[in-house]
Design an enzyme around this catalytic site. Structure first.
Site, PDB file in Angstrom:
ATOM      1  N   ASP A  99       0.789  -1.218   0.074  1.00 28.21           N
ATOM      2  CA  ASP A  99       0.031   0.090  -0.219  1.00 28.21           C
ATOM      3  C   ASP A  99       1.015   1.513  -0.007  1.00 28.21           C
ATOM      4  OD1 ASP A  99      -2.537   1.411  -0.084  1.00 28.21           O
ATOM      5  OD2 ASP A  99      -3.194   0.277   1.433  1.00 28.21           O
ATOM      6  N   TRP A 122      -2.567   3.441  -6.221  1.00 30.78           N
ATOM      7  CA  TRP A 122      -3.717   4.166  -6.520  1.00 30.78           C
ATOM      8  C   TRP A 122      -3.649   4.974  -7.763  1.00 30.78           C
ATOM      9  CZ3 TRP A 122      -2.524   7.029  -1.216  1.00 30.78           C
ATOM     10  CH2 TRP A 122      -2.495   5.832  -0.036  1.00 30.78           C
ATOM     11  N   GLY A 123      -2.949   4.574  -8.867  1.00 32.60           N
ATOM     12  CA  GLY A 123      -3.035   5.179 -10.098  1.00 32.60           C
ATOM     13  C   GLY A 123      -1.997   6.407 -10.020  1.00 32.60           C
ATOM     14  N   ALA A 171       1.737   8.616 -10.026  1.00 40.93           N
ATOM     15  CA  ALA A 171       3.108   8.467 -10.545  1.00 40.93           C
ATOM     16  C   ALA A 171       3.058   7.696 -11.778  1.00 40.93           C
ATOM     17  CB  ALA A 171       4.038   7.837  -9.358  1.00 40.93           C
ATOM     18  N   ASP A 231      -9.892   3.478  -3.502  1.00 40.08           N
ATOM     19  CA  ASP A 231     -10.639   2.164  -3.267  1.00 40.08           C
ATOM     20  C   ASP A 231     -11.718   2.136  -3.910  1.00 40.08           C
ATOM     21  OD1 ASP A 231      -8.534   1.755  -1.707  1.00 40.08           O
ATOM     22  OD2 ASP A 231      -9.581   1.763   0.143  1.00 40.08           O
TER      23      ASP A 231
END
Ligand SMILES: *[C@@H]1O[C@H](CO)[C@@H](O)[C@H](O)[C@H]1NC(C)=O
Ligand SMILES: *[C@@H]1O[C@H](CO)[C@@H](O)[C@H](O)[C@H]1NC(C)=O
Ligand SMILES: *[C@@H]1O[C@H](CO)[C@@H](O)[C@H](O)[C@H]1NC(C)=O
Ligand SMILES: *[C@@H]1O[C@H](CO)[C@@H](O)[C@H](O)[C@H]1NC(C)=O
Ligand SMILES: *[C@@H]1O[C@H](CO)[C@@H](O)[C@H](O)[C@H]1NC(C)=O
Ligand SMILES: *[C@@H]1O[C@H](CO)[C@@H](O)[C@H](O)[C@H]1NC(C)=O
Ligand SMILES: *[C@@H]1O[C@H](CO)[C@@H](O)[C@H](O)[C@H]1NC(C)=O
Length: 432
Positions: free
Chosen positions: A179, A228-229, A231, A249
């Site tokens: 994470d 989380w998409g 970089a 999420d």
């Protein structure tokens, strides 16, 4: 010159820079510009890639988070593993039983530096769970974080990659979800990364350190980047892990499901063997979605080749829901041994409206050509011309319904089907 252009094109800002350079410089002037200018941590960060022994196909399994949040323990995880077998999920190909956040104590062991499994939740440790899961022929996943602490405040692995990877390997862990919470300020990205390549970003390097640590253990582990998409992960994810989260999420609502599909539809070039955009865990079984929306949730995750990790107390699933998540033809498309690419949007007819997410997708499998149609509006007839489906051409075609496993007949030029509100049609098409 070609190498230089490709490198610039690999980042979002690249296209603008390229057009300026193409007009301004002679080809010979680009030779020095192509030399890497990496300094500091970007120059010394590990570059080793993920294991090629696992992660070729998108993962199929279960994860504890959507069902239990922080309230997990050995019983719940082992129960899920047993339900894989008794409900026929294992026979359908579901394999990974994954523990999410909150499995450890708040502090590391002072003498070993290791993260300590919470003995009240996991009285036999993580290795004890791994033994029970492996005995059923399944695989065990664990969770950590590329920051100082996990999202729920337990120890993270940034700076402790080697000791944590070693512990996971010793415990028999097969999958790591990693994470992105609690990142120290000096590890964030405040500007365009070195060489305009997000693989050199601080974000990517936090993940690259864990790839190298996993490699050092000598044990193949499926590595999921839960980033989380951020970089532009779709540009470099396959050099670092097997799958990577594309968004924040998921939740059990049509707006969440449809926006995740829309976000993914923009980056399907990244998807192939060993390379999977992760659309997040399943919400089937958690309420909030109509039956049609649950079918779309499963079908889209399957035809876009996302990992499919069930996210409910498996006891909650009724017979209709079990039929959805064990649909043999959709799972065969998802797990195709010979075709790694997903279905991608196509223009169904000259007059087809533009929708978000797109409604019509076509893709190949070892069985042939498939069309998937998501109805983003209310119940309506949906039509496509065979000649508009990449690879088909014109003529007569047989159409097969993958949900029902039934042939629908032979059709000339175009095909029309009534699709319920937020439902998805799944078709296999053959030349007649
Ligand atoms: C570690 O990396 C080397 C070199 O790429 C590779 O041959 C080996 O299989 C990797 N091992 C694991 C466990 O990923
Ligand atoms: C896990 O939680 C369930 C439900 O609260 C409980 O019945 C079970 O005994 C717990 N197991 C462990 C190992 O704590
Ligand atoms: C730390 O690990 C050592 C070695 O495994 C063990 O003997 C000790 O009991 C652990 N300490 C705590 C507080 O768990
Ligand atoms: C951030 O600081 C830590 C501790 O000083 C250091 O180990 C790490 O390399 C730094 N990270 C970056 C990206 O410079
Ligand atoms: C299962 O639940 C869905 C709602 O999520 C419902 O539409 C369907 O009829 C149920 N199936 C059975 C067999 O009860
Ligand atoms: C499927 O394969 C054919 C070639 O056999 C190709 O022309 C077509 O573009 C492919 N379709 C998709 C959606 O990739
Ligand atoms: C399509 O089928 C029709 C009816 O069977 C037939 O008349 C026609 O010649 C076929 N077209 C092609 C291109 O095969």
């Amino acid at each position: 010159m070609a190498v230089f252009l490709l490198r610039l094109f690999s980042c979002v800002l690249g296209a603008l820079v390229v057009s300026a350079i193409v007009h301004a410089s002679a080809p010979s002037a680009t030779t020095t510009a192509a030399t890497s200018t990496l300094t500091g941590i970007a120059a010394t960060a590990p570059t080793i890639g993920p294991s090629q022994q696992v992660g070729r196909l998108p993962a199929l399994g279960w994860n504890s988070w959507n069902a239990y949040g922080c309230n997990i323990n050995e019983t719940k995880v082992v129960d899920a593993a047993n339900l894989f077998v008794s409900l026929g999920l294992a026979d359908a190909g579901y394999e990974y039983v994954n523990i999410d956040d909150c499995w450890s104590l708040q502090t590391r062991n002072a003498s070993t530096g290791r993260i300590v499994p919470d003995p009240s939740k996991f009285p036999n440790g993580i290795s004890g769970v791994a033994d029970q899961v492996h005995a059923l022929g399944l695989k065990l996943g664990i969770y950590s974080d590329a920051g100082t602490n996990t999202c729920s405040g337990f120890p993270g692995s940034l700076g402790n990659e080697a000791v944590d990877a070693e512990a996971f390997a010793e415990w028999g862990v097969d999958y790591l979800k990693y994470d992105n919470c609690n990142v120290p300020g000096n590890w964030t990205d405040t500007s365009t990364p070195p060489d305009n390549d997000w693989y050199n970003s601080n974000s990517a390097i936090r993940y690259r350190q864990m790839t190298a640590a996993l490699n050092q253990t000598g044990q193949p582990v499926h590595f999921n980047l839960c980033i989380w998409g951020n970089a532009n992960v779709w540009e470099w994810g396959a050099r670092v892990g097997h799958s990577w989260r594309m968004t924040g999420d998921v939740s059990a609502s049509w707006s969440s499901i449809s926006s995740i599909i829309a976000a993914n539809a923009q980056h399907l070039d990244a998807v192939d063997f060993f390379s999977h955009n992760d659309m997040d865990m399943m919400e089937i079984g958690n309420g909030g979605l109509t039956l049609q929306e649950q079918r779309t949730h499963f079908a889209a995750w399957a035809f876009l080749k996302s990992p499919i990790l069930l996210g409910t107390d498996l006891n909650n699933l009724n017979a209709t829901q079990l039929d959805i998540i064990t649909n043999a033809e959709l799972l065969a498309f998802h797990q195709d041994p010979d075709v790694g690419t997903p279905a991608t949007p196509f223009t169904a007819t000259a007059s087809a409206p533009t929708t978000s997410p797109p409604e019509f997708y076509a893709g190949n499998s070892s069985k042939g050509t498939h069309v998937f149609i998501i109805n983003t509006g209310t119940m309506a007839a949906k039509t496509f011309e065979f000649a508009n489906v990449p690879g088909l051409g014109s003529g007569n075609f047989t159409v097969h319904d993958m949900w029902a496993g039934e042939d629908l007949g032979t059709f000339a030029d175009s095909f029309s089907i009534t699709v319920n509100t937020h439902d998805t049609a799944a078709l296999l098409i053959d030349r007649a």
